[in-house]
Design a protein around this motif. Structure first.
Motif, PDB file in Angstrom:
ATOM      1  N   GLY A  33       4.326   8.556  11.175  1.00 38.65           N
ATOM      2  CA  GLY A  33       3.543   7.683  10.306  1.00 38.65           C
ATOM      3  C   GLY A  33       4.072   7.551   8.897  1.00 38.65           C
ATOM      4  N   ARG A  34       5.387   7.672   8.722  1.00 38.46           N
ATOM      5  CA  ARG A  34       5.975   7.608   7.380  1.00 38.46           C
ATOM      6  C   ARG A  34       5.913   6.193   6.800  1.00 38.46           C
ATOM      7  NH1 ARG A  34       5.968  13.034   6.727  1.00 38.46           N
ATOM      8  NH2 ARG A  34       7.618  14.103   7.892  1.00 38.46           N
ATOM      9  N   MET A  35       5.939   6.136   5.452  1.00 35.46           N
ATOM     10  CA  MET A  35       6.214   4.890   4.749  1.00 35.46           C
ATOM     11  C   MET A  35       7.733   4.751   4.671  1.00 35.46           C
ATOM     12  SD  MET A  35       3.138   3.851   4.031  1.00 35.46           S
ATOM     13  CE  MET A  35       2.684   4.616   5.607  1.00 35.46           C
ATOM     14  N   LEU A  36       8.266   3.583   4.956  1.00 37.75           N
ATOM     15  CA  LEU A  36       9.713   3.421   5.049  1.00 37.75           C
ATOM     16  C   LEU A  36      10.198   2.335   4.101  1.00 37.75           C
ATOM     17  CD1 LEU A  36       8.691   3.379   8.501  1.00 37.75           C
ATOM     18  CD2 LEU A  36      10.842   4.602   8.318  1.00 37.75           C
ATOM     19  N   HIS A  37      11.343   2.576   3.485  1.00 37.58           N
ATOM     20  CA  HIS A  37      12.042   1.537   2.748  1.00 37.58           C
ATOM     21  C   HIS A  37      13.532   1.843   2.799  1.00 37.58           C
ATOM     22  CE1 HIS A  37      10.999   4.676  -0.167  1.00 37.58           C
ATOM     23  NE2 HIS A  37      11.969   4.267  -0.945  1.00 37.58           N
ATOM     24  N   GLU A  38      14.327   0.847   2.464  1.00 43.35           N
ATOM     25  CA  GLU A  38      15.768   0.950   2.653  1.00 43.35           C
ATOM     26  C   GLU A  38      16.508   1.035   1.326  1.00 43.35           C
ATOM     27  OE1 GLU A  38      17.209  -2.110   5.281  1.00 43.35           O
ATOM     28  OE2 GLU A  38      15.555  -1.851   6.686  1.00 43.35           O
ATOM     29  N   GLY A  85       0.784  -1.226   0.000  1.00 45.30           N
ATOM     30  CA  GLY A  85       0.000   0.000   0.000  1.00 45.30           C
ATOM     31  C   GLY A  85       0.814   1.273   0.000  1.00 45.30           C
ATOM     32  N   GLN A  86       2.109   1.184  -0.326  1.00 45.74           N
ATOM     33  CA  GLN A  86       2.935   2.380  -0.431  1.00 45.74           C
ATOM     34  C   GLN A  86       2.891   2.898  -1.861  1.00 45.74           C
ATOM     35  OE1 GLN A  86       6.874   2.101   1.217  1.00 45.74           O
ATOM     36  NE2 GLN A  86       6.259   0.704   2.839  1.00 45.74           N
ATOM     37  N   VAL A  87       2.619   4.173  -2.029  1.00 42.79           N
ATOM     38  CA  VAL A  87       2.524   4.769  -3.360  1.00 42.79           C
ATOM     39  C   VAL A  87       3.287   6.085  -3.374  1.00 42.79           C
ATOM     40  CG1 VAL A  87       0.329   3.677  -3.908  1.00 42.79           C
ATOM     41  CG2 VAL A  87       0.318   5.888  -2.776  1.00 42.79           C
ATOM     42  N   GLU A  96      -3.577   8.793   2.101  1.00 40.11           N
ATOM     43  CA  GLU A  96      -3.044  10.000   2.724  1.00 40.11           C
ATOM     44  C   GLU A  96      -1.628  10.243   2.233  1.00 40.11           C
ATOM     45  OE1 GLU A  96      -2.294   9.876   6.888  1.00 40.11           O
ATOM     46  OE2 GLU A  96      -1.872   7.729   6.904  1.00 40.11           O
ATOM     47  N   THR A  97      -1.265  11.501   2.211  1.00 37.96           N
ATOM     48  CA  THR A  97       0.108  11.871   1.858  1.00 37.96           C
ATOM     49  C   THR A  97       0.936  11.787   3.128  1.00 37.96           C
ATOM     50  OG1 THR A  97      -0.736  13.341   0.142  1.00 37.96           O
ATOM     51  CG2 THR A  97       1.565  13.612   0.768  1.00 37.96           C
ATOM     52  N   SER A  98       1.475  10.604   3.370  1.00 40.97           N
ATOM     53  CA  SER A  98       2.169  10.318   4.622  1.00 40.97           C
ATOM     54  C   SER A  98       3.641  10.685   4.588  1.00 40.97           C
ATOM     55  CB  SER A  98       2.050   8.816   4.920  1.00 40.97           C
ATOM     56  OG  SER A  98       2.544   8.080   3.815  1.00 40.97           O
ATOM     57  N   GLY A  99       4.216  10.776   3.373  1.00 39.48           N
ATOM     58  CA  GLY A  99       5.651  10.962   3.231  1.00 39.48           C
ATOM     59  C   GLY A  99       6.380   9.634   3.220  1.00 39.48           C
ATOM     60  N   HIS A 100       7.403   9.537   2.384  1.00 36.57           N
ATOM     61  CA  HIS A 100       8.232   8.338   2.295  1.00 36.57           C
ATOM     62  C   HIS A 100       9.628   8.634   2.826  1.00 36.57           C
ATOM     63  CE1 HIS A 100       5.890   5.921  -0.984  1.00 36.57           C
ATOM     64  NE2 HIS A 100       5.100   6.443  -0.070  1.00 36.57           N
ATOM     65  N   LEU A 101      10.167   7.698   3.582  1.00 32.09           N
ATOM     66  CA  LEU A 101      11.499   7.859   4.145  1.00 32.09           C
ATOM     67  C   LEU A 101      12.407   6.765   3.589  1.00 32.09           C
ATOM     68  CD1 LEU A 101      12.812   9.792   6.266  1.00 32.09           C
ATOM     69  CD2 LEU A 101      12.623   7.901   7.889  1.00 32.09           C
ATOM     70  N   LEU A 102      13.403   7.162   2.821  1.00 35.47           N
ATOM     71  CA  LEU A 102      14.397   6.233   2.285  1.00 35.47           C
ATOM     72  C   LEU A 102      15.550   6.180   3.273  1.00 35.47           C
ATOM     73  CD1 LEU A 102      15.577   4.431   0.050  1.00 35.47           C
ATOM     74  CD2 LEU A 102      16.444   6.514  -1.048  1.00 35.47           C
ATOM     75  N   PHE A 119      10.878  12.120   1.423  1.00 35.48           N
ATOM     76  CA  PHE A 119      10.111  12.605   0.280  1.00 35.48           C
ATOM     77  C   PHE A 119       8.689  12.871   0.778  1.00 35.48           C
ATOM     78  CE2 PHE A 119      13.516   9.966  -1.325  1.00 35.48           C
ATOM     79  CZ  PHE A 119      14.070  10.767  -2.316  1.00 35.48           C
ATOM     80  N   PRO A 120       8.385  14.122   1.163  1.00 32.72           N
ATOM     81  CA  PRO A 120       7.094  14.412   1.802  1.00 32.72           C
ATOM     82  C   PRO A 120       5.891  14.121   0.914  1.00 32.72           C
ATOM     83  CG  PRO A 120       8.650  16.222   2.131  1.00 32.72           C
ATOM     84  CD  PRO A 120       9.248  15.308   1.105  1.00 32.72           C
ATOM     85  N   GLY A 121       6.079  14.084  -0.410  1.00 28.89           N
ATOM     86  CA  GLY A 121       4.949  13.909  -1.317  1.00 28.89           C
ATOM     87  C   GLY A 121       4.473  12.483  -1.481  1.00 28.89           C
ATOM     88  N   GLY A 122       5.198  11.502  -0.929  1.00 21.55           N
ATOM     89  CA  GLY A 122       4.775  10.111  -1.063  1.00 21.55           C
ATOM     90  C   GLY A 122       3.544   9.815  -0.229  1.00 21.55           C
ATOM     91  N   GLY A 123       2.837   8.763  -0.607  1.00 19.83           N
ATOM     92  CA  GLY A 123       1.591   8.480   0.076  1.00 19.83           C
ATOM     93  C   GLY A 123       1.397   7.020   0.438  1.00 19.83           C
ATOM     94  N   ALA A 124       0.198   6.718   0.943  1.00 22.63           N
ATOM     95  CA  ALA A 124      -0.150   5.366   1.379  1.00 22.63           C
ATOM     96  C   ALA A 124      -1.645   5.180   1.225  1.00 22.63           C
ATOM     97  CB  ALA A 124       0.260   5.154   2.834  1.00 22.63           C
ATOM     98  N   LEU A 125      -2.058   3.927   1.050  1.00 27.37           N
ATOM     99  CA  LEU A 125      -3.481   3.602   0.978  1.00 27.37           C
ATOM    100  C   LEU A 125      -3.710   2.163   1.429  1.00 27.37           C
ATOM    101  CD1 LEU A 125      -3.352   1.746  -1.731  1.00 27.37           C
ATOM    102  CD2 LEU A 125      -3.895   3.836  -2.930  1.00 27.37           C
ATOM    103  N   ASP A 126      -4.974   1.803   1.535  1.00 27.42           N
ATOM    104  CA  ASP A 126      -5.382   0.431   1.786  1.00 27.42           C
ATOM    105  C   ASP A 126      -5.662  -0.181   0.416  1.00 27.42           C
ATOM    106  OD1 ASP A 126      -7.064  -1.854   2.066  1.00 27.42           O
ATOM    107  OD2 ASP A 126      -7.698  -1.201   4.055  1.00 27.42           O
ATOM    108  N   PRO A 127      -4.814  -1.107  -0.069  1.00 27.28           N
ATOM    109  CA  PRO A 127      -4.982  -1.599  -1.438  1.00 27.28           C
ATOM    110  C   PRO A 127      -6.267  -2.386  -1.651  1.00 27.28           C
ATOM    111  CG  PRO A 127      -3.261  -2.828  -0.290  1.00 27.28           C
ATOM    112  CD  PRO A 127      -3.622  -1.675   0.579  1.00 27.28           C
ATOM    113  N   MET A 128      -6.777  -3.049  -0.614  1.00 27.03           N
ATOM    114  CA  MET A 128      -8.029  -3.788  -0.769  1.00 27.03           C
ATOM    115  C   MET A 128      -9.187  -2.823  -1.001  1.00 27.03           C
ATOM    116  SD  MET A 128      -9.235  -6.903  -0.725  1.00 27.03           S
ATOM    117  CE  MET A 128     -10.838  -7.700  -0.639  1.00 27.03           C
TER     118      MET A 128
END
Length: 433
Positions: A284-289, A79-81, A129-135, A184-193
């Motif tokens: 509440g960020r979306m995180l990836h490495e 659900g990370q977008v 929501e525009t949660s922001g992504h953290l690399l 990246f503050p513009g990244g977002g998240a959703l419930d894919p179902m």
């Protein structure tokens, strides 16, 4: 070991299916018609996006799926977008030149913008929501290159990015496991179902007919149309859209040779103490490495659990094996979660391509959109729409991907025998970064 991390009654199905009727009956009862303007094979994001555009364009659309709607990765992903995934601008420039690389990146950003507009315009309630992504830099040597690439994207494309040194990273993620991060503050998240159900409702509402339990066994030309073979019968269609992505089968061998299905594994934890959640995910960020063999994780939409995903084995495995490995990776990031149990462990097949780019186009007159390389929610929605526009004869259907060859490799027929050694190599690179 698995028993030590699995909660009582743990499920090996997608967390997103909880509270939803994942085994809903076929949307359209009975058998598919003998004829249709367009047959769409696959009822994930790609197929439903294409069906919606085609039905609103006045075409009689039949969507076929061998399973229930969205059975594949459309309802199994994290659900990370966001607008920035895939090869970097530097990598694309080296292969295609700066001008083409610029347009390829812009189209990637356009895919995200289209997704956001669609959710807003169609009023799809999917916890977006525009949660922001953290690399997060998993090794000291990965921080500076990530910062440089972010600076390049900001300068060329206006993608907002903030470089966060290790000394300040705890304001974004409650962990000392990293060596700085890029926000990246513009990244977002959703419930894919919920997003899938929203697309499904709108496609059917526009007139598309969906039939499940319909396994396509082959597609052949029949004069000016196509014969879509099912068990014991065929459907005649003026056009066909292949939207099978990571579940492309031997029934369509040309495409199967160009798609690399890779299992992506995810766990969901039991509910976590709110004070702990506030410490580990303060914003509440979306995180990836920065790993080549990536881990990606996030809080659930209700901020009560952690959803933690990644590739944990050289060959495909099952949820009972992947759960303890993902749990160990999660504890590496957040040691205080060592006693938190896993309630769900599942996987889905994402589709990679040999050039690490999505592809939309035609082969022998059959339209396709697939190969989203781990960024499937926006890309599937966008390129399903693009495929439909091509069928409708709209100039807006043109894509920067159109002139790019859909590559394969000698001796490859859809079963990635090379995956294990490739993953082993990239894991070593990550380890020694």
């Amino acid at each position: 070991m698995a028993q030590s991390v699995l909660a009582p009654g743990a499920k090996f199905t997608s967390y997103w299916w909880e509270g939803h009727d994942a085994a809903a009956p076929a949307v359209t009862g009975g058998s598919p018609p003998d004829k249709a303007d367009v047959v769409v094979v696959g009822s994930g994001f790609t197929g439903l996006s294409a069906a919606l555009t085609l039905a609103r364009g006045g075409r009689q659309v039949v969507v076929l799926d061998s399973e229930q709607p969205g059975f594949g990765c459309s309802t199994r992903n994290g659900g990370q977008v966001g607008p920035r995934f895939g090869p970097s601008f530097a990598e694309l420039s080296e292969t295609y030149g700066e001008e083409k690389a610029t347009w390829l990146k812009r189209e990637g950003h356009a895919a995200y913008d289209y997704l956001v507009r669609l959710i807003q315009d169609e009023h799809i309630d999917c916890s977006f929501e525009t949660s922001g992504h953290l690399l997060c830099a998993h090794a000291p040597g990965r921080f500076a290159p990530a910062a440089k690439a972010a600076e390049e994207e900001q300068k060329r494309f206006g993608i907002e990015a903030q470089v966060i040194p290790k000394s300040e990273q705890r304001r974004e993620v409650g962990s000392d496991a990293f060596h700085g991060a890029i926000l990246f503050p513009g990244g977002g998240a959703l419930d894919p179902m919920l997003y899938h159900r929203g697309l499904l409702d709108r496609a059917v509402g526009a007139g598309a007919a969906l039939f499940t339990g319909q396994r396509v066994q082959g597609i052949e030309r029949d004069g000016q149309s196509f014969a879509v073979r099912l068990a014991g019968r065929t459907i005649s269609a003026r056009d066909v859209v292949l939207a099978t992505n990571g579940y492309t089968s031997d029934a369509t061998p040309w495409w199967r040779r160009r798609i690399i299905p890779i299992g992506s594994y995810i766990i969901a934890t039991e509910e976590i103490d709110p004070a702990v959640m506030a410490r580990i995910c303060p914003k509440g960020r979306m995180l990836h490495e920065t790993r080549k063999v990536v881990y990606y994780y996030r809080p659930s939409p209700d901020q009560k659990r952690i959803l933690f995903g990644g590739r944990v084995a050289l060959s495909e495995t099952d949820g009972s094996v992947s759960a303890p490995r993902l749990h160990a990776a999660m504890v590496r990031v957040w040691p205080e979660l060592k006693d938190v149990k896993v309630t769900h462990s599942w996987m889905g097949f994402v589709a990679f391509t040999f050039d690490h780019l999505p592809h939309v186009g035609t082969h022998d007159g059959i339209h396709h959109a697939m190969g989203y390389c781990g960024n499937g929610v926006p890309r599937a929605t966008f390129y399903g729409h693009k495929a439909a526009l091509k069928i409708l004869g709209k100039v807006e259907g043109a894509s920067e991907m159109d002139p790019l060859a859909f590559q394969t490799r000698p001796l490859y027929h859809g079963r990635p025998w090379f995956l294990a050694p490739s993953l082993a190599y990239y894991k070593l690179r990550d380890h020694f970064a």
